[in-house]
Design a protein around this motif. Structure first.
Motif, mmCIF file in Angstrom:
data_model
loop_
_atom_site.group_PDB
_atom_site.id
_atom_site.type_symbol
_atom_site.label_atom_id
_atom_site.label_comp_id
_atom_site.label_asym_id
_atom_site.label_seq_id
_atom_site.Cartn_x
_atom_site.Cartn_y
_atom_site.Cartn_z
ATOM 1 N N LEU A 1 19.093 78.480 32.311
ATOM 2 C CA LEU A 1 19.558 79.523 31.275
ATOM 3 C C LEU A 1 19.697 78.372 29.903
ATOM 4 C CD1 LEU A 1 22.578 80.691 33.367
ATOM 5 C CD2 LEU A 1 20.646 81.978 32.512
ATOM 6 N N ASN A 2 19.768 77.311 29.875
ATOM 7 C CA ASN A 2 19.706 76.428 28.865
ATOM 8 C C ASN A 2 18.607 76.631 28.228
ATOM 9 O OD1 ASN A 2 22.530 75.500 28.962
ATOM 10 N ND2 ASN A 2 21.954 73.809 30.390
ATOM 11 N N CYS A 3 17.541 76.495 28.862
ATOM 12 C CA CYS A 3 16.056 76.724 28.385
ATOM 13 C C CYS A 3 16.052 78.005 27.744
ATOM 14 C CB CYS A 3 15.154 76.358 29.467
ATOM 15 S SG CYS A 3 13.408 76.607 28.936
ATOM 16 N N LEU A 4 16.482 79.030 28.410
ATOM 17 C CA LEU A 4 16.316 80.531 27.724
ATOM 18 C C LEU A 4 17.240 80.614 26.274
ATOM 19 C CD1 LEU A 4 15.797 83.385 27.862
ATOM 20 C CD2 LEU A 4 17.661 83.894 29.322
ATOM 21 N N ALA A 5 18.184 79.964 26.471
ATOM 22 C CA ALA A 5 19.205 79.756 25.303
ATOM 23 C C ALA A 5 18.471 78.951 24.074
ATOM 24 C CB ALA A 5 20.584 79.012 25.606
ATOM 25 N N PRO B 1 21.153 89.743 23.152
ATOM 26 C CA PRO B 1 21.926 88.440 23.622
ATOM 27 C C PRO B 1 21.631 87.474 22.654
ATOM 28 C CG PRO B 1 20.729 89.597 25.620
ATOM 29 C CD PRO B 1 20.170 90.040 24.536
ATOM 30 N N GLN B 2 22.621 86.730 22.231
ATOM 31 C CA GLN B 2 22.589 85.665 21.489
ATOM 32 C C GLN B 2 22.626 84.454 22.417
ATOM 33 O OE1 GLN B 2 22.192 85.958 18.102
ATOM 34 N NE2 GLN B 2 22.114 88.200 18.695
ATOM 35 N N ALA B 3 21.989 83.171 21.755
ATOM 36 C CA ALA B 3 21.860 82.251 22.375
ATOM 37 C C ALA B 3 23.447 81.586 22.968
ATOM 38 C CB ALA B 3 21.530 80.804 21.394
ATOM 39 N N ARG B 4 24.397 81.972 22.007
ATOM 40 C CA ARG B 4 25.663 81.530 22.758
ATOM 41 C C ARG B 4 26.071 82.343 23.873
ATOM 42 N NH1 ARG B 4 26.701 84.221 18.151
ATOM 43 N NH2 ARG B 4 27.800 86.146 18.268
ATOM 44 N N ASP B 5 25.627 83.431 24.057
ATOM 45 C CA ASP B 5 25.924 84.266 25.310
ATOM 46 C C ASP B 5 25.315 83.565 26.450
ATOM 47 O OD1 ASP B 5 27.195 86.129 23.910
ATOM 48 O OD2 ASP B 5 25.638 87.184 23.344
ATOM 49 N N VAL B 6 24.050 83.268 26.365
ATOM 50 C CA VAL B 6 23.326 82.707 27.277
ATOM 51 C C VAL B 6 23.910 81.197 27.882
ATOM 52 C CG1 VAL B 6 21.133 81.934 28.202
ATOM 53 C CG2 VAL B 6 21.144 83.742 26.769
ATOM 54 N N SER B 7 24.279 80.596 26.715
ATOM 55 C CA SER B 7 24.878 79.164 26.950
ATOM 56 C C SER B 7 26.098 79.428 27.561
ATOM 57 C CB SER B 7 24.885 78.325 25.724
ATOM 58 O OG SER B 7 24.109 78.157 25.054
ATOM 59 N N ALA B 8 26.952 80.459 27.469
ATOM 60 C CA ALA B 8 27.988 80.792 28.119
ATOM 61 C C ALA B 8 28.220 80.889 29.602
ATOM 62 C CB ALA B 8 29.053 81.891 27.513
ATOM 63 N N LEU B 9 26.935 81.577 30.011
ATOM 64 C CA LEU B 9 26.700 81.898 31.368
ATOM 65 C C LEU B 9 26.342 80.487 32.289
ATOM 66 C CD1 LEU B 9 24.501 85.144 31.262
ATOM 67 C CD2 LEU B 9 27.089 84.733 32.154
ATOM 68 N N SER B 10 25.448 79.773 31.258
ATOM 69 C CA SER B 10 25.294 78.212 31.718
ATOM 70 C C SER B 10 26.816 77.353 32.223
ATOM 71 C CB SER B 10 24.096 77.697 30.965
ATOM 72 O OG SER B 10 24.184 76.236 31.480
ATOM 73 N N SER B 11 27.446 77.631 31.319
ATOM 74 C CA SER B 11 28.736 76.753 31.123
ATOM 75 C C SER B 11 29.560 77.329 32.377
ATOM 76 C CB SER B 11 29.657 76.993 29.768
ATOM 77 O OG SER B 11 28.660 76.450 28.807
ATOM 78 N N ALA B 12 29.416 78.502 32.574
ATOM 79 C CA ALA B 12 30.260 79.440 33.601
ATOM 80 C C ALA B 12 29.937 78.697 35.061
ATOM 81 C CB ALA B 12 30.178 80.839 33.611
ATOM 82 N N LEU B 13 28.496 78.660 35.273
ATOM 83 C CA LEU B 13 28.106 78.110 36.512
ATOM 84 C C LEU B 13 28.738 76.357 37.013
ATOM 85 C CD1 LEU B 13 24.567 79.052 36.643
ATOM 86 C CD2 LEU B 13 26.416 79.695 38.144
ATOM 87 N N ALA B 14 29.151 75.923 35.671
ATOM 88 C CA ALA B 14 29.589 74.368 35.896
ATOM 89 C C ALA B 14 30.815 74.241 36.621
ATOM 90 C CB ALA B 14 29.846 73.583 34.289
ATOM 91 N N LYS B 15 31.703 75.269 36.520
ATOM 92 C CA LYS B 15 33.217 75.286 37.249
ATOM 93 C C LYS B 15 32.740 75.400 38.852
ATOM 94 C CE LYS B 15 37.701 77.421 37.526
ATOM 95 N NZ LYS B 15 38.457 78.546 37.044
ATOM 96 N N PRO B 16 32.185 76.291 39.089
ATOM 97 C CA PRO B 16 31.798 76.273 40.707
ATOM 98 C C PRO B 16 31.146 75.212 41.230
ATOM 99 C CG PRO B 16 30.697 78.093 39.837
ATOM 100 C CD PRO B 16 31.555 77.632 38.466
ATOM 101 N N ARG B 17 30.114 74.586 40.487
ATOM 102 C CA ARG B 17 29.285 73.742 40.809
ATOM 103 C C ARG B 17 30.177 72.401 40.947
ATOM 104 N NH1 ARG B 17 27.439 69.896 37.546
ATOM 105 N NH2 ARG B 17 27.585 71.143 35.518
ATOM 106 N N GLN B 18 31.125 72.162 40.120
ATOM 107 C CA GLN B 18 32.081 71.123 40.193
ATOM 108 C C GLN B 18 33.005 71.318 41.352
ATOM 109 O OE1 GLN B 18 33.867 71.057 36.172
ATOM 110 N NE2 GLN B 18 31.916 70.223 35.013
ATOM 111 N N GLU B 19 33.418 72.410 41.376
ATOM 112 C CA GLU B 19 34.540 72.515 42.625
ATOM 113 C C GLU B 19 33.775 72.179 43.925
ATOM 114 O OE1 GLU B 19 36.617 76.283 42.646
ATOM 115 O OE2 GLU B 19 37.063 76.175 40.561
#
Length: 571
Positions: free
Chosen positions: A248-252, A6-24
């Protein structure tokens, strides 16, 4: 490890995906909390307002007003009895006064006969006596007494006719009053009693209901506390998601950076992906369970609010001024005061009639005394005439007969007058009886009762205004409270789907690595894991972390946990 690293962007994408349910979650729970706060504040105001009503209904002023109104009801019943007796007395008065007409008719005829006999006496005397005979007793005295008797009886008859007219008018007026108010006083008294009993029942129900209202109010407070506690899942879930995002950001950063060599980077990918997927799954599971409890708490709170408002409406009416016993009582009280005032006027008229009857009878008594004087004088004159006739011998025989007739007729006038006065004396006694009942303290009593009734009506009106204000608040704010609480419950409804989204992202995180947890961990990973642990604010997060890395980082993590507890508390 997977063949395609996995690339860093893949991991970052998962982190970004969590932002939506968190904001909701954050937006939904902030909105729910705002509605809960507003609804709870309105509900507290309403419950306090209605909890104060039983005390007002049990207050001394209401008890005083009820006592005064019961006095009005008792007076109305007493007036009913008094009016029935007065009507019977008035009927008897009419009968007695009418009964006097017979003796008075005899009196008038007798006086008329006296007049005829006195004329005969003058004519006869003029034919049998000479100039030397003194028969002035026949020619003057008898005529004078006859005229006086006729005048006296004429005045007597006129006064009697006036008395008959006054009594007949009073009886007719009372009949009209009875026709207009037939059974009114009795119905009024019974209606007042029934309404007062309804008010007493309402007061008693209010007292009994106040305990239930207090219980439901405390239950609502508990529900609100439960709802507030349940809503904390929103904030705790938001924090836990932020911590997963931070991991996840740390992992990225590790995967995309050059700080770690390939072996350490691979270990970091495995360790952190296992850690964060477990943290996310636990977060999703806790959120799914607790959000259901929050929804139930809010629904129960809305139901309790509806229950307490329905109970208030059932107990105090709908606020339309129709179901309130106080409003009915006020209306009846206005009718009562009007009828009592009419009764007072009617009894004052009766008092006037009674006074007139007694005055008229007093005048008639004077005339009877005059008749008795005339009778006494007529006897004396007749006696003198008999003496003179005896002196004339056979010539005076006709005058002797006339004198005897005069004595008999004058005796009959007295008998007839006394017979009439026997009836009129009874009329005077009857008039005195109901005159005293109509007058005296009764008029003042009715006036005082009217004052008390008005005072009671003022007290009840003030209480009714407070009740109406409470019902107006209930009708205005009650639907808003329920709507706010129901909207808060609906705001929670559907949040459980976000747990599924979190589980989906957890599966994607699990796909970052298929390796087992490295043991031992690379030295470079220990500080990273310690930093992550310091960010945790939930005990569940620490337990998961310790379950994975307790052997390697137990000591430093515990020390960090102590520091973090203080930071979390301050936060």
């Amino acid at each position: 490890m997977t063949n395609n690293k996995p690339q860093a962007r893949d991991v970052s994408a998962l982190s970004s995906a969590l932002a939506k349910p968190r904001q909701e979650i954050e937006e939904a729970f902030v909105s729910v909390g705002s509605r809960l706060s507003e609804g709870a504040a309105m509900l507290n105001r309403l419950t306090r307002q209605f909890e104060a009503l039983p005390a007002a209904l049990q207050g001394e002023e209401v008890s005083e007003a009820s006592s005064q109104l019961r006095a009005v009801a008792r007076t109305a019943l007493q007036l009913t009895e008094d009016f029935a007796k007065e009507k019977a007395d008035l009927t008897r008065l009419v009968e007695v006064v009418s009964a006097a007409n017979g003796p008075i008719s005899v009196l008038r005829r007798t006086v008329k006969m006296i007049g005829i006999v006195s004329i005969n006496a003058r004519v006869t005397a003029a034919g049998i006596v000479g100039d030397s005979d003194d028969f002035e007793v026949f020619t003057t005295d008898i005529s004078t007494l006859s005229d006086s008797a006729r005048s006296t009886i004429h005045e007597f008859s006129q006064v009697y006719r006036q008395l008959v007219t006054e009594v007949d008018q009073a009886a007719g007026q009372r009949d009209r009053f009875d026709a207009a108010h037939a059974h009114t006083l009795t119905e009024l008294a019974h209606n007042l009693d029934e309404t007062l009993e309804a008010l007493d029942r309402q007061r008693q129900s209010a007292v009994e209901s106040s305990a239930e209202t207090g219980r439901v109010s405390r239950q609502i407070v508990g529900r609100i506390g439960s709802a507030v506690m349940a809503l904390q899942v929103g904030d705790s879930t938001r924090q836990r998601l932020e911590h997963v995002e931070a991991g996840l950001n740390c992992l990225a950063d590790i995967v995309g950076g050059a700080e770690f060599d390939a072996a350490a980077s691979a270990q970091a990918l495995t360790a952190l992906s296992l850690l964060e997927q477990e943290q996310l799954r636990a977060t999703a599971a806790d959120f799914a369970g607790e959000v259901g409890e929050a929804e139930q708490a809010l629904q129960a709170l809305a139901s309790d609010a509806g229950t307490i408002m329905a109970r208030s409406r059932n107990l105090y009416g709908d606020g339309d001024n129709e179901a309130s016993a106080l409003t009915v009582l006020s209306a009846q009280l206005r009718v009562a005061t009007e009828i009592l005032r009419d009764c007072e006027m009617e009894r004052s008229k009766l008092e006037a009639v009674a006074a007139a009857v007694q005055q008229t009878v007093s005048i008639l008594l004077g005339h009877v005394a005059a008749v008795q004087d005339i009778e006494s004088n007529m006897r004396l004159v007749s006696l003198n005439a008999a003496v003179r006739c005896a002196q004339l011998g056979p010539r005076g025989a006709s005058l002797t007969v006339i004198a005897s007739q005069l004595r008999e007729l004058t005796t009959e006038t007295v008998v007839a007058a006394e017979a009439a006065m026997a009836q009129l004396d009874e009329a005077s006694a009857l008039a005195g009886a109901f005159g005293a009942a109509a007058g005296g303290d009764n008029a003042g009593q009715i006036g005082r009762l009217e004052q008390q009734a008005n005072h009671a009506m003022t007290l009840l009106t003030q209480l009714d205004e407070g009740l109406s204000a409470a019902m107006a608040s209930l009708n205005a704010d009650g639907p808003k409270v329920i709507a706010q609480l129901q909207a808060a419950a609906r705001g929670i409804d559907g949040q459980s789907r976000l747990a599924e989204s979190m589980d989906d992202i957890a599966l994607q995180i699990a796909g970052l690595s298929s390796e087992a947890m490295p043991d031992p961990l690379a030295a470079e990973l220990v500080p990273v894991l310690e930093r992550l642990r310091k960010t945790y604010t939930m005990e569940a997060e620490r337990q998961i972390h310790s379950r994975f890395f307790g052997g390697a980082v137990a000591a430093p993590v515990e020390e960090a946990a102590d520091d973090m507890d203080l930071e979390a508390l301050m936060f």
